[in-house]
Write a protein that holds these residues in place. Structure first.
Motif, PDB file in Angstrom:
ATOM      1  N   SER A   9      54.716  54.051  -0.170  1.00  0.00           N
ATOM      2  CA  SER A   9      53.617  53.098  -0.003  1.00  0.00           C
ATOM      3  C   SER A   9      52.551  53.743   0.859  1.00  0.00           C
ATOM      4  N   LEU A  10      51.308  53.729   0.373  1.00  0.00           N
ATOM      5  CA  LEU A  10      50.224  54.279   1.197  1.00  0.00           C
ATOM      6  C   LEU A  10      49.662  53.203   2.111  1.00  0.00           C
ATOM      7  N   GLU A  11      49.486  51.993   1.573  1.00  0.00           N
ATOM      8  CA  GLU A  11      48.753  50.987   2.341  1.00  0.00           C
ATOM      9  C   GLU A  11      49.519  49.679   2.544  1.00  0.00           C
ATOM     10  N   GLY A  12      50.842  49.735   2.366  1.00  0.00           N
ATOM     11  CA  GLY A  12      51.666  48.603   2.798  1.00  0.00           C
ATOM     12  C   GLY A  12      52.065  47.596   1.727  1.00  0.00           C
ATOM     13  N   ASN A  13      51.471  47.683   0.527  1.00  0.00           N
ATOM     14  CA  ASN A  13      51.818  46.689  -0.502  1.00  0.00           C
ATOM     15  C   ASN A  13      53.245  46.880  -1.010  1.00  0.00           C
ATOM     16  N   THR A  14      53.540  48.098  -1.436  1.00  0.00           N
ATOM     17  CA  THR A  14      54.890  48.375  -1.940  1.00  0.00           C
ATOM     18  C   THR A  14      55.914  48.217  -0.814  1.00  0.00           C
ATOM     19  N   PRO A  79      53.298  52.433  -5.749  1.00  0.00           N
ATOM     20  CA  PRO A  79      51.970  51.952  -6.160  1.00  0.00           C
ATOM     21  C   PRO A  79      51.568  52.680  -7.444  1.00  0.00           C
ATOM     22  N   VAL A  80      50.726  52.051  -8.241  1.00  0.00           N
ATOM     23  CA  VAL A  80      50.188  52.731  -9.432  1.00  0.00           C
ATOM     24  C   VAL A  80      49.014  53.583  -8.976  1.00  0.00           C
ATOM     25  N   ALA A  82      46.274  56.154 -10.703  1.00  0.00           N
ATOM     26  CA  ALA A  82      45.740  56.698 -11.965  1.00  0.00           C
ATOM     27  C   ALA A  82      46.699  56.419 -13.121  1.00  0.00           C
ATOM     28  N   SER A  83      47.153  55.188 -13.178  1.00  0.00           N
ATOM     29  CA  SER A  83      48.039  54.704 -14.249  1.00  0.00           C
ATOM     30  C   SER A  83      49.410  55.368 -14.274  1.00  0.00           C
ATOM     31  N   CYS A 108      53.219  48.233  -7.616  1.00  0.00           N
ATOM     32  CA  CYS A 108      52.083  47.472  -7.071  1.00  0.00           C
ATOM     33  C   CYS A 108      50.811  48.152  -7.560  1.00  0.00           C
ATOM     34  N   GLY A 110      46.233  47.532  -8.468  1.00  0.00           N
ATOM     35  CA  GLY A 110      45.031  46.770  -8.167  1.00  0.00           C
ATOM     36  C   GLY A 110      44.550  45.954  -9.342  1.00  0.00           C
ATOM     37  N   GLY A 111      45.297  45.956 -10.455  1.00  0.00           N
ATOM     38  CA  GLY A 111      44.878  45.147 -11.588  1.00  0.00           C
ATOM     39  C   GLY A 111      45.199  45.755 -12.940  1.00  0.00           C
ATOM     40  N   GLY A 112      45.660  46.998 -12.972  1.00  0.00           N
ATOM     41  CA  GLY A 112      45.971  47.572 -14.292  1.00  0.00           C
ATOM     42  C   GLY A 112      46.790  48.844 -14.211  1.00  0.00           C
ATOM     43  N   ASP A 138      48.250  43.925  -5.689  1.00  0.00           N
ATOM     44  CA  ASP A 138      48.004  43.997  -4.237  1.00  0.00           C
ATOM     45  C   ASP A 138      48.628  42.819  -3.470  1.00  0.00           C
TER      46      ASP A 138
HETATM   47  C1  FMN Z   1      44.821  57.184  -5.513  1.00  0.00           C
HETATM   48  C2  FMN Z   1      44.902  55.775  -5.984  1.00  0.00           C
HETATM   49  C3  FMN Z   1      44.857  55.516  -7.339  1.00  0.00           C
HETATM   50  C4  FMN Z   1      44.985  54.200  -7.818  1.00  0.00           C
HETATM   51  N1  FMN Z   1      45.007  53.977  -9.173  1.00  0.00           N
HETATM   52  C5  FMN Z   1      45.168  52.712  -9.632  1.00  0.00           C
HETATM   53  C6  FMN Z   1      45.249  52.450 -11.047  1.00  0.00           C
HETATM   54  O1  FMN Z   1      45.220  53.340 -11.882  1.00  0.00           O
HETATM   55  N2  FMN Z   1      45.379  51.151 -11.449  1.00  0.00           N
HETATM   56  C7  FMN Z   1      45.429  50.126 -10.550  1.00  0.00           C
HETATM   57  O2  FMN Z   1      45.550  48.973 -10.972  1.00  0.00           O
HETATM   58  N3  FMN Z   1      45.403  50.342  -9.207  1.00  0.00           N
HETATM   59  C8  FMN Z   1      45.273  51.598  -8.723  1.00  0.00           C
HETATM   60  N4  FMN Z   1      45.239  51.835  -7.357  1.00  0.00           N
HETATM   61  C9  FMN Z   1      45.424  50.698  -6.432  1.00  0.00           C
HETATM   62  C10 FMN Z   1      46.868  50.625  -5.887  1.00  0.00           C
HETATM   63  O3  FMN Z   1      47.818  50.823  -6.926  1.00  0.00           O
HETATM   64  C11 FMN Z   1      47.153  49.244  -5.267  1.00  0.00           C
HETATM   65  O4  FMN Z   1      46.187  48.938  -4.302  1.00  0.00           O
HETATM   66  C12 FMN Z   1      48.557  49.145  -4.680  1.00  0.00           C
HETATM   67  O5  FMN Z   1      48.837  47.782  -4.384  1.00  0.00           O
HETATM   68  C13 FMN Z   1      48.694  49.958  -3.408  1.00  0.00           C
HETATM   69  O6  FMN Z   1      50.031  49.968  -2.974  1.00  0.00           O
HETATM   70  P1  FMN Z   1      50.437  50.499  -1.510  1.00  0.00           P
HETATM   71  O7  FMN Z   1      49.734  49.604  -0.514  1.00  0.00           O
HETATM   72  O8  FMN Z   1      51.915  50.336  -1.459  1.00  0.00           O
HETATM   73  O9  FMN Z   1      49.988  51.910  -1.369  1.00  0.00           O
HETATM   74  C14 FMN Z   1      45.113  53.128  -6.876  1.00  0.00           C
HETATM   75  C15 FMN Z   1      45.127  53.410  -5.511  1.00  0.00           C
HETATM   76  C16 FMN Z   1      45.025  54.708  -5.061  1.00  0.00           C
HETATM   77  C17 FMN Z   1      45.065  55.000  -3.572  1.00  0.00           C
END
Ligand code: FMN
Length: 161
Positions: A9-14, A79-80, A82-83, A108, A110-112, A138
């Motif tokens: 997890s980079l930002e806490g969601n996962t 987290p996702v 780049a898909s 987790c 951001g929408g896709g 998120d």
């Molecule tokens: C490098 C990077 C690439 C991402 N690519 C996508 C993506 O392809 N699709 C999407 O829906 N969200 C994408 N996101 C958003 C994260 O997947 C989303 O905010 C997730 O909840 C973060 O989880 P974390 O807080 O555990 O790191 C991306 C975020 C980062 C930092």
């Protein structure tokens, strides 16, 4: 049945989801930490992290303990990016031979992109049974009640497959 939750997890969601699942599953939990992670918060994270994910980079991880052979069920949280799944998960999968396990995937995003991410994980995890998948948008920004309910239901299925 012994369960291991392994996540990045980079930002806490996962992390939030993994910790909530741990409470239900009485599981061991491991957070993967790259020795040199991309900076959170900053917009540049999308460039550095996206590139790293797209190129399938495998960043070196801080030492972690995960004796896969001790577990029947493995939950993988990412987290996702780049898909696809986060590079730290790629490192973990290349460092550990996972075969014949019941696997549950958590993403987790951001929408896709979670479908593609799950497909790529499933490809990497051939030789295991993918028993369940769940995704969250998120969750640190979402409704706790709904998230808790979904997690409870998902974990119920893990405990009583
Ligand atoms: C490098 C990077 C690439 C991402 N690519 C996508 C993506 O392809 N699709 C999407 O829906 N969200 C994408 N996101 C958003 C994260 O997947 C989303 O905010 C997730 O909840 C973060 O989880 P974390 O807080 O555990 O790191 C991306 C975020 C980062 C930092």
């Amino acid at each position: 049945m012994k369960t291991l939750i392994i996540y990045y997890s980079l930002e806490g969601n996962t992390e939030m989801i993994a910790n909530k699942m741990r409470e239900h599953l009485q599981a061991d939990i491991v957070r993967l930490m790259p020795k040199k992670d991309i900076p959170a918060g900053n917009i540049k994270k999308y460039i550095w992290g996206g590139k790293s994910a797209l190129f399938g980079e495998k960043p070196e991880l801080e030492p972690y303990e995960a004796k896969i052979e001790d577990y029947d069920i493995i939950v993988i949280g990412t987290p996702v990016w780049a898909s696809t799944y986060a590079p730290a998960i790629g490192t973990f999968l290349s460092e550990n031979k996972i075969q014949g396990k019941d696997i549950y995937l958590v993403a987790c995003h951001g929408g896709g992109g979670s479908d593609k991410c799950f497909n790529k994980l499933e490809e990497k995890l051939q030789g295991n049974q993918i028993k369940g998948k769940i995704e969250f948008v998120d969750p640190t920004k979402g409704s706790n009640m709904e998230i808790n309910e979904r997690i409870k239901e998902f974990c119920k299925n893990i405990l009583n497959p």
